[in-house]
Design an enzyme around this catalytic site. Sequence first.
Site, PDB file in Angstrom:
ATOM      1  N   ARG A  90      36.880  33.793  37.904  1.00  0.00           N
ATOM      2  CA  ARG A  90      37.675  34.756  37.147  1.00  0.00           C
ATOM      3  C   ARG A  90      38.270  34.090  35.921  1.00  0.00           C
ATOM      4  O   ARG A  90      38.507  32.885  35.911  1.00  0.00           O
ATOM      5  CB  ARG A  90      38.815  35.328  38.012  1.00  0.00           C
ATOM      6  CG  ARG A  90      38.334  36.178  39.168  1.00  0.00           C
ATOM      7  CD  ARG A  90      39.495  36.760  39.950  1.00  0.00           C
ATOM      8  NE  ARG A  90      39.033  37.528  41.100  1.00  0.00           N
ATOM      9  CZ  ARG A  90      39.839  38.089  41.983  1.00  0.00           C
ATOM     10  NH1 ARG A  90      41.147  37.969  41.863  1.00  0.00           N
ATOM     11  NH2 ARG A  90      39.344  38.784  42.989  1.00  0.00           N
ATOM     12  N   SER A 146      38.479  42.176  40.504  1.00  0.00           N
ATOM     13  CA  SER A 146      39.260  42.901  41.515  1.00  0.00           C
ATOM     14  C   SER A 146      40.436  43.635  40.870  1.00  0.00           C
ATOM     15  O   SER A 146      40.265  44.404  39.949  1.00  0.00           O
ATOM     16  CB  SER A 146      39.715  41.944  42.618  1.00  0.00           C
ATOM     17  OG  SER A 146      40.298  42.628  43.698  1.00  0.00           O
TER      18      SER A 146
END
Length: 549
Positions: free
Chosen positions: A47, A151
């Site tokens: 990420r 997410s």
Amino acid sequence: MTSDRAGQPAQLSDLVDVPQLVSSYYVLTPDPEDVDQQVAFGTSGHRGSSLKTSFNEQHILATTQAIVDYRREQGVDGPLFLGADTHALSGPAWTTAIEVLVAAGVTVLVDSQDGVVPTPAVSHAILRANRGKDLGAKGAGLADGIVVTPSHNPPGDGGFKYNPPHGGPADSDATKVIAAAANDYLRRGLDGVGRTPFARAITQVGRYDFLGTYVDDLPSVLDIDAIRDAGVRIGADPLGGAAVHYWEAIAERHRLDLTVVNPVVDPTWRFMTLDWDGKIRMDCSSPSAMASLVARKDEYDIATGNDADSDRHGIVTPDGGLMNPNHYLAVAIQYLYGGARPGWRSERIGKTLVSSSMIDRVAADLGKELWEVPVGFKWFVPGLLDGSVGFGGEESAGASFLRTDGTVWTTDKDGIILALLASEIQAKTGRSPSEHYADLVAAHGDPAYARIDAPADREQKARLSSLSPDAVTADSVAGEPITAKLTEAPGNGAAVGGLKVTTESAWFAARPSGTEDVYKIYAESFRGPEHLAQVQADAKALVDDVLGG
């Protein structure tokens, strides 16, 4: 510190500049020697943000090629299912991944409707393709997948995660190899990375009906008939994420009284209320981020939220508002193991070691084995695959459970089925999940639970992640004798990457953050908020002492 704007609608100044974000993805070049700009897989993939040069085209080119190499070494030669959520960086990364995968000769399957694809739909597709096959066999046509998602992270972030043939998140053995290879490609200026121009690559991909296959299969894991027959009024808020069309299809195909509360998809997420720290974050377990849906709680019997890739769930009831994730996990376990799934042979209940001890008490009352594992959903994969674990859940509002016949549904978190389970509970019992939690409190006590962050540099975090129990010299916490000092999870003996300390009525766990210079202290007390505050204070002092102040 909580922002004074938490729970308030986002303003123009809060919004990410999407054109700049996307431009930076292509224009900025990461420094392969800067640790903050390298590929790093946490519990849910790599990420970062293009604006911080931590999620850029080079990262995805290198990481996708590393995945190609890894699957080749593992003998995985079947199709690769490719999904993505609604983050602004997900589209560009999805495009980049296709260019590399097609160049490598991988059979890529993308959504047949050119839509976004939730994490659980990818896991479901992988398991369906591999049903009846030996997952350890090389050259057996095994499928795997990639989900492009950060997410619940803010709109400016991107994420990229790999799911091998078991359908769940890749374990650390795989991600270490993939990350190391990706960073090596970055250092070599992407030498060895193949690429087919997207205009040609997209003509060579296959198509898969993620939505239809997943939605049509829901009656195998939930009592959809009971929800429909009871007329449960459902409000589903996808929070601008990948579940938006799934909820529409669920309502139509299964004839449910279900309203998609907010069908808007906008990469700035301008319709969100701000999270606790004043940032836009699609955290469906956060009262601040879910403030808009909570305000409408009386319009529905059950209202639910999902994060951007739909692997998390938030449950809102008229009588209780937004349920604490730990509370709902305990209720779901009590319901599922308490007679709702007679077809299960599972005697094990899976939880992460930072989830509430209410689950421990529920498991003991049910006479079931508690399987406590480190943080990370990957630990539940083997038990869900073989049916020995009926339910696996973690405190961050992520869980999955077996089909009604006791076979695997998904091996990744599935926020959609957890949301629908709340409606099944309402339909079958006539009472809301929050009412059921009140019963658990009456039977087992009322725990106070919280998480706090404390500063820690890279060296201190490394020290914390490799602690031995002997490093803790204290013999009590908050006035109670210490009963256990754990650096390995009781359920599987795996290192927890930190420390958990328990007493008769309380516990705390400390583990380093994978993305920030902090360590996290999770704590719980069955003696109330004041005792919890003492546990937190003692925990911080104890950990700071171990880390050298």
